[in-house]
Write a protein that holds these residues in place. Structure first.
Motif, PDB file in Angstrom:
ATOM      1  N   THR A 197       0.832  -1.204   0.000  1.00  0.00           N
ATOM      2  CA  THR A 197       0.000   0.000   0.000  1.00  0.00           C
ATOM      3  C   THR A 197       0.870   1.259   0.000  1.00  0.00           C
ATOM      4  O   THR A 197       0.568   2.222  -0.702  1.00  0.00           O
ATOM      5  CB  THR A 197      -0.939  -0.010   1.219  1.00  0.00           C
ATOM      6  OG1 THR A 197      -1.683  -1.223   1.191  1.00  0.00           O
ATOM      7  CG2 THR A 197      -1.890   1.165   1.193  1.00  0.00           C
ATOM      8  N   GLY A 227      -2.440  -8.594   2.026  1.00  0.00           N
ATOM      9  CA  GLY A 227      -1.512  -9.715   2.175  1.00  0.00           C
ATOM     10  C   GLY A 227      -2.001 -10.770   3.137  1.00  0.00           C
ATOM     11  O   GLY A 227      -1.562 -11.919   3.088  1.00  0.00           O
ATOM     12  N   ASP A 253      15.465   1.520   2.929  1.00  0.00           N
ATOM     13  CA  ASP A 253      15.931   2.533   3.876  1.00  0.00           C
ATOM     14  C   ASP A 253      16.254   1.946   5.243  1.00  0.00           C
ATOM     15  O   ASP A 253      16.927   2.562   6.055  1.00  0.00           O
ATOM     16  CB  ASP A 253      14.862   3.616   4.017  1.00  0.00           C
ATOM     17  CG  ASP A 253      13.545   3.032   4.479  1.00  0.00           C
ATOM     18  OD1 ASP A 253      13.217   3.139   5.661  1.00  0.00           O
ATOM     19  OD2 ASP A 253      12.826   2.420   3.641  1.00  0.00           O
TER      20      ASP A 253
HETATM   21  N1  GTP Z   1      11.017   1.798   6.693  1.00  0.00           N
HETATM   22  C1  GTP Z   1      10.075   1.576   5.805  1.00  0.00           C
HETATM   23  N2  GTP Z   1       8.860   1.180   6.220  1.00  0.00           N
HETATM   24  C2  GTP Z   1       7.919   0.942   5.291  1.00  0.00           C
HETATM   25  C3  GTP Z   1       8.175   1.088   3.902  1.00  0.00           C
HETATM   26  N3  GTP Z   1       7.051   0.770   3.231  1.00  0.00           N
HETATM   27  C4  GTP Z   1       6.117   0.447   4.152  1.00  0.00           C
HETATM   28  N4  GTP Z   1       6.632   0.555   5.386  1.00  0.00           N
HETATM   29  C5  GTP Z   1       5.922   0.284   6.643  1.00  0.00           C
HETATM   30  O1  GTP Z   1       5.475  -1.048   6.650  1.00  0.00           O
HETATM   31  C6  GTP Z   1       4.205  -1.175   7.252  1.00  0.00           C
HETATM   32  C7  GTP Z   1       3.233  -1.867   6.357  1.00  0.00           C
HETATM   33  O2  GTP Z   1       3.049  -1.143   5.166  1.00  0.00           O
HETATM   34  P1  GTP Z   1       1.790  -1.389   4.236  1.00  0.00           P
HETATM   35  O3  GTP Z   1       2.004  -0.597   3.011  1.00  0.00           O
HETATM   36  O4  GTP Z   1       0.534  -1.204   4.963  1.00  0.00           O
HETATM   37  O5  GTP Z   1       1.956  -2.930   3.934  1.00  0.00           O
HETATM   38  P2  GTP Z   1       1.031  -3.832   2.989  1.00  0.00           P
HETATM   39  O6  GTP Z   1       1.933  -4.686   2.209  1.00  0.00           O
HETATM   40  O7  GTP Z   1       0.104  -2.984   2.215  1.00  0.00           O
HETATM   41  O8  GTP Z   1       0.238  -4.704   4.031  1.00  0.00           O
HETATM   42  P3  GTP Z   1      -1.184  -5.429   3.815  1.00  0.00           P
HETATM   43  O9  GTP Z   1      -2.114  -4.407   3.298  1.00  0.00           O
HETATM   44  O10 GTP Z   1      -1.595  -5.952   5.138  1.00  0.00           O
HETATM   45  O11 GTP Z   1      -0.976  -6.540   2.863  1.00  0.00           O
HETATM   46  C8  GTP Z   1       3.765   0.252   7.595  1.00  0.00           C
HETATM   47  O12 GTP Z   1       3.987   0.470   8.939  1.00  0.00           O
HETATM   48  C9  GTP Z   1       4.673   1.126   6.780  1.00  0.00           C
HETATM   49  O13 GTP Z   1       4.944   2.329   7.432  1.00  0.00           O
HETATM   50  C10 GTP Z   1       9.480   1.511   3.510  1.00  0.00           C
HETATM   51  O14 GTP Z   1       9.812   1.675   2.340  1.00  0.00           O
HETATM   52  N5  GTP Z   1      10.388   1.734   4.506  1.00  0.00           N
END
Ligand code: GTP
Ligand code: MG
Lengths: 202, 712
Positions: free
Chosen positions: A21, A65, A123
């Motif tokens: 997301t 996910g 990062d």
């Molecule tokens: N440090 C860091 N954290 C990240 C990054 N991308 C996402 N996050 C963190 O990872 C967590 C999950 O991110 P989401 O984008 O909700 O993950 P998702 O894959 O969509 O998860 P689902 O919707 O449950 O499948 C959040 O707390 C974000 O802040 C990144 O590039 N760097």
């Protein structure tokens, strides 16, 4: 008719929390959402980009996910033009699940779908998957590979733009009658790539 | 008269004169006397008047003095009055201060009374009085207490707060006792006291806990399923009972809140009640999963599509019931929050959304939807496969209902998905339906249509006029029933492909209309529209299959069309049967058209005929350039071309143009003299000059030089 020539469906899959997301929102809205909650079912967003002066509409499906949404998300594989399989470079289990995801893709997606492996969260200091491991995996399974950071906006634009470019190239080289067995005088039509079923399918 | 005058008037020197003067004087004397006495008489009157006047004057002086005094008095009164009103004002102020002092004194007295009263009331179990005292305390002017303290008195609130706390503890204890005893009237009575002692939320929580305990019992009863094996929706019924019990508890709480005007607190009730609802539903769900074997892969359990249908209906029903319950929570919270301000209302709505999103019931609903979708996909695939199997071409079968069957299934599953109330569910099913239509139904049709039988639609060959009718061939063909059946089936499949395309588009519209009501917000609506739009690609797949068949039909008549083209360009006409010869092709085409119209859609027939006529015209023009003609031969070609054009004009308007060109070519062949060529190309030349000359050159009797000289 809207103002675009190509429409592609891009579907993101991968374990919960790998940042699907966040990648989508970084690309479509240019931000890193704080406290992003888990996706429920499937979300979809649209962004129109320009490739070689032509408008390309990307329909991006961001799937959940979590396991219990699997039967919803599986239904989106079939019509995808590109599949982005995401893992978290700082979380070994998300990488270990990749073969399971590939099985899903085999079962439900079109076998000609463009597949991209993405290692997200570059990062982070606590990397667990070295870059070359991801790269190897991608190569072995005939996928493109890219490492990104949704947080630092690294490679996110590039990821989607390269998909748009690649899909457009594929579409252009197949801008022939969609179904084989050319019909002589009766069926002189060629596929209109703008319609919802693009030429990636036979 | 003065003396001098008298003396002048009268001659006093004379006696007479003197006398006269004397008389005169005497007369005057009398007159004077009279006047004098008159005056004298008036003198007394005047005197009297004078006296009165002098008296009046004296009086006036007195009056003046009095008036002065009065004026002074008025002045003084005015001053006095001013002083008085100032005094009154001061007095008012003083009085209000006194009143305040009195109130404070009362407050202070009350305060003591209150705390004493509360203790007394507690002792007497008269909590209403106690609560009224506390309410009085809470409504008290804080200044009273402050003032009392300022004078160094001990803080009178301490005693009161202590008393109020004691009362609160008592109330809580009593409430819990009443709850245990399920003493409804006491529960209601005690609940009403909490807002009075400034503890509305605490009361709401206590009531919620009480209702939760009660509802748990109701839920336990609701969860009992006696006939697990039954095909009826026993699990859906049980879950309905569970959420209905919860709904009743919430209504009960809301009414109690309403009576004691505790607004905006319904989310507190929901928060406390919800875990029990979640647990109840989860329990039924676990039984459901076991009884309906939902965890196992349906493929492996090899359930028949027929046997999974009741389960699907039940799962969709359960999901919709849970969804309705969530809607109920949102609606009740909103109504409750309508009594508070906007900011608080927004907060309430956020709270209820969070409760819904985070509760286990939501997770159960998602699990149920997951099972539903897995099973629905299985049902769809199995049913479509079954329909495909039944539609697989078999010897002697001439009809097919594949498209009817698969669209019947498609509509059924879409409707069922919509009945679940979930947009994500409807979207996923739409996606699966698109897949089934495109990859199973349309693909199968395409596979069958790619292998046409011999001449699916036959065009009669040109008959050699000399030869007898092909009786033997006809007989042989009539014997080949199998081939006929194959042809019929092929055309049936072709029609199905065409219908499939139309159906797919109609289904997309229907699905959007049916599921549109489920969407909450634009994003969900967009998602639905996009998924329904996938049916367009299914439509395209059907259309492609249909085009393939049309192509095959056109291909199949190619040899006959070639034969007819040659016949048309034949330079050796059989003059004895001139009319028959000219009409043979239109007749054959007419027959072909009739047969075709009976088998395939009018639009397909038109497409085919246009292709056929174009083919004949093109080939005939080509053949002309290989033949040599005398005038008679040319006339024959022209006659045949005109008849053909005449027929086409009525039956295939789209081919008129193409036929007109052929007619011109034939007209050139039939000319008496090359010089007439210009006229033959009127009104619109459809042939280029070099081409026209090439045609003229096919006439053996025209001179080449003459043709070359022609200006066309
Ligand atoms: N440090 C860091 N954290 C990240 C990054 N991308 C996402 N996050 C963190 O990872 C967590 C999950 O991110 P989401 O984008 O909700 O993950 P998702 O894959 O969509 O998860 P689902 O919707 O449950 O499948 C959040 O707390 C974000 O802040 C990144 O590039 N760097
Ligand atoms: Mg997500």
């Amino acid at each position: 008719m809207e103002d675009y020539k190509f429409l592609f469906k891009v579907v993101l899959v991968g374990n919960a929390g790998v940042g699907k997301t966040c990648l989508v929102r970084r690309f479509t809205q240019g931000l890193f959402p704080p406290g992003q909650g888990a996706t429920i079912g499937v979300d979809f967003m649209i962004k129109t980009v320009e490739v070689d002066g032509e408008k390309v509409k990307l329909q991006i499906w961001d799937t959940a996910g979590q396991e219990r949404f699997r039967s919803i998300t599986q239904s989106y594989y079939r019509s995808a033009h590109a599949l982005i399989l995401v893992y978290d470079i700082s979380c070994q289990p998300t990488f270990d699940c990749l073969p399971d995801w590939l099985r899903e893709i085999e079962e439900y997606a079109n076998n000609k779908v463009l597949r991209i492996l993405v290692g997200n969260k570059t990062d982070r200091e606590d990397r667990e998957i070295p870059r070359h491991i991801g790269e190897d995996f991608a190569q072995r399974h005939g996928m493109y590979f890219l490492e990104t950071s949704a947080k630092e906006a690294e490679n996110v634009e590039r990821l989607f733009m390269e998909i748009a470019v690649e899909l457009m190239e594929q579409a252009k080289c197949k801008e022939l009658p969609k179904y084989d067995g050319s019909l002589g005088p009766i069926n002189g039509k060629t596929t209109s790539v703008g319609d919802s079923s693009c030429c990636l399918r036979s | 008269m003065s003396l001098s005058l008298l003396l002048e008037k009268y001659d006093v020197s004379t006696d007479e004169g003197l006398q006269k003067a004397l008389n005169e004087i005497e007369k005057e004397e009398t007159e004077v006397d009279e006047a004098l006495s008159g005056v004298l008489s008036r003198a007394s009157l005047l005197e009297g008047r004078l006296r009165t006047a002098s008296q009046a004057y004296t009086k006036l002086t007195e009056v003046k003095t009095d008036a002065q005094v009065a004026a002074d008095m008025v002045d003084r009164t005015a001053n006095l009055a001013r002083d008085v009103s100032a005094k009154v004002r001061q007095l008012d102020l003083a009085r209000s201060r006194v009143a305040e002092c009195q109130r404070r004194v009362h407050d202070l007295i009350d305060l003591q009374l209150c705390s004493a009263g509360v203790e007394a009331a507690i002792k007497a179990h008269d909590y209403e009085i106690g609560a009224a005292h506390v309410s009085r305390f809470l409504g008290m002017d804080p200044g009273s207490v402050a003032a009392a303290r300022a004078r160094g008195a001990p803080d009178p609130r301490d005693a009161m707060t202590r008393a109020a706390n004691t009362l609160r503890e008592h109330l809580i204890r009593k409430f819990e006792e009443a709850s245990r005893k399920e003493d409804e009237p006491s529960v209601d009575r005690l609940f009403r006291l909490f807002p009075q002692i400034g503890r509305a939320e605490e009361g709401v929580e206590l009531l919620a806990k009480y209702l939760t305990t009660q509802t748990e019992a109701a839920i336990r009863r609701a969860c009992i399923i006696t006939d697990v094996g039954s095909e009826a929706c026993v699990f859906a019924d049980a879950i309905t009972r569970v959420v209905e019990a919860a709904g009743a508890a919430i209504e009960r709480a809301r009414n109690a809140h309403l009576v004691s005007q505790a607004y905006g607190l319904l989310t507190t009730t929901i928060r406390i009640l919800q875990p029990s609802v979640c647990a109840g539903v989860r329990r039924v769900y676990n039984e459901l999963v076991a009884a309906r074997r939902l965890e196992s892969d349906p493929q492996r359990t090899a359930m028949s599509p027929l046997s999974v249908e009741p389960v699907l209906t039940e799962l969709a029903l359960i999901h919709s019931r849970i969804w309705l319950y969530f809607m109920f929570l949102r609606r009740k919270t909103e109504v409750d929050a309508n009594q508070v301000n906007e900011t608080e209302k927004k907060l309430c709505m956020e709270k209820v959304e969070k409760i819904i999103a985070d509760c286990d019931l939501m997770r159960t609903a998602q699990d149920i939807l997951g099972h539903y979708l897995t099973l629905e996909r299985y049902f769809l695939e199995e049913s479509v496969n079954k329909a495909l199997k039944m539609a697989t071409p078999q010897v002697g079968v001439t009809t097919s209902s594949l498209v009817d069957d698969v669209f019947f299934i498609a509509r059924k599953v879409i409707r069922r998905a919509v009945s679940s109330g979930s947009v994500d569910g409807a979207c996923a099913v739409l996606n699966d339906v698109c897949g089934a239509l495109e990859q199973h139904a349309a693909r199968a049709l395409r596979r069958w249509l790619r292998a046409p039988p011999l001449e699916p639609l036959a065009l009669a060959p040109p008959r050699d006029p000399g030869a007898p009718p092909d009786a033997a061939g006809d007989f042989a063909r009539s014997l080949n029933r199998d081939l006929d059946a194959q042809r019929l089936l092929y055309l049936a499949h072709m029609n199905e492909a065409e219908a499939g395309a139309e159906w797919a588009e109609r289904l997309a519209t229907e699905a959007c209309a049916a599921a549109g009501g489920l969407a909450r917000g634009q994003a969900e609506r967009d998602k639905l529209v996009s998924c329904a739009g996938g049916l367009a690609s299914a439509a395209a797949a059907f259309r492609a299959a249909h085009d393939l068949a049309l192509g095959a039909l056109a291909q199949a008549v190619q040899p006959r069309l070639g034969a007819w083209a040659h016949r048309l360009a034949d330079p050796h006409p059989h003059t004895e049967e001139m009319e028959d010869d000219a009409d043979a092709l239109p007749q054959a085409l007419e027959q072909f058209t009739e047969t075709a119209r009976a088998q395939i859609s009018a639009r397909s027939v038109d497409t085919l005929l246009l292709a056929a006529l174009t083919e004949i015209a093109t080939r005939a023009e080509a053949a002309i350039l290989h033949n040599k003609y005398d005038r008679e031969g040319g006339l024959g070609v022209e006659r045949r071309a005109r008849r053909l054009a005449g027929w086409a004009g009525g039956s295939v308007p789209a081919a008129r143009e193409r036929c007109a060109r052929l007619t011109q070519a034939a007209a050139l062949l039939a000319l008496e003299l090359p010089a007439h060529a210009r006229d033959a190309l009127l009104p619109t030349p459809r042939l280029a000059a070099p081409h026209a000359k090439d045609i003229l050159a096919r006439r053996t009797d025209f001179k080449m030089e003459e043709i070359k000289r022609l200006k066309l």
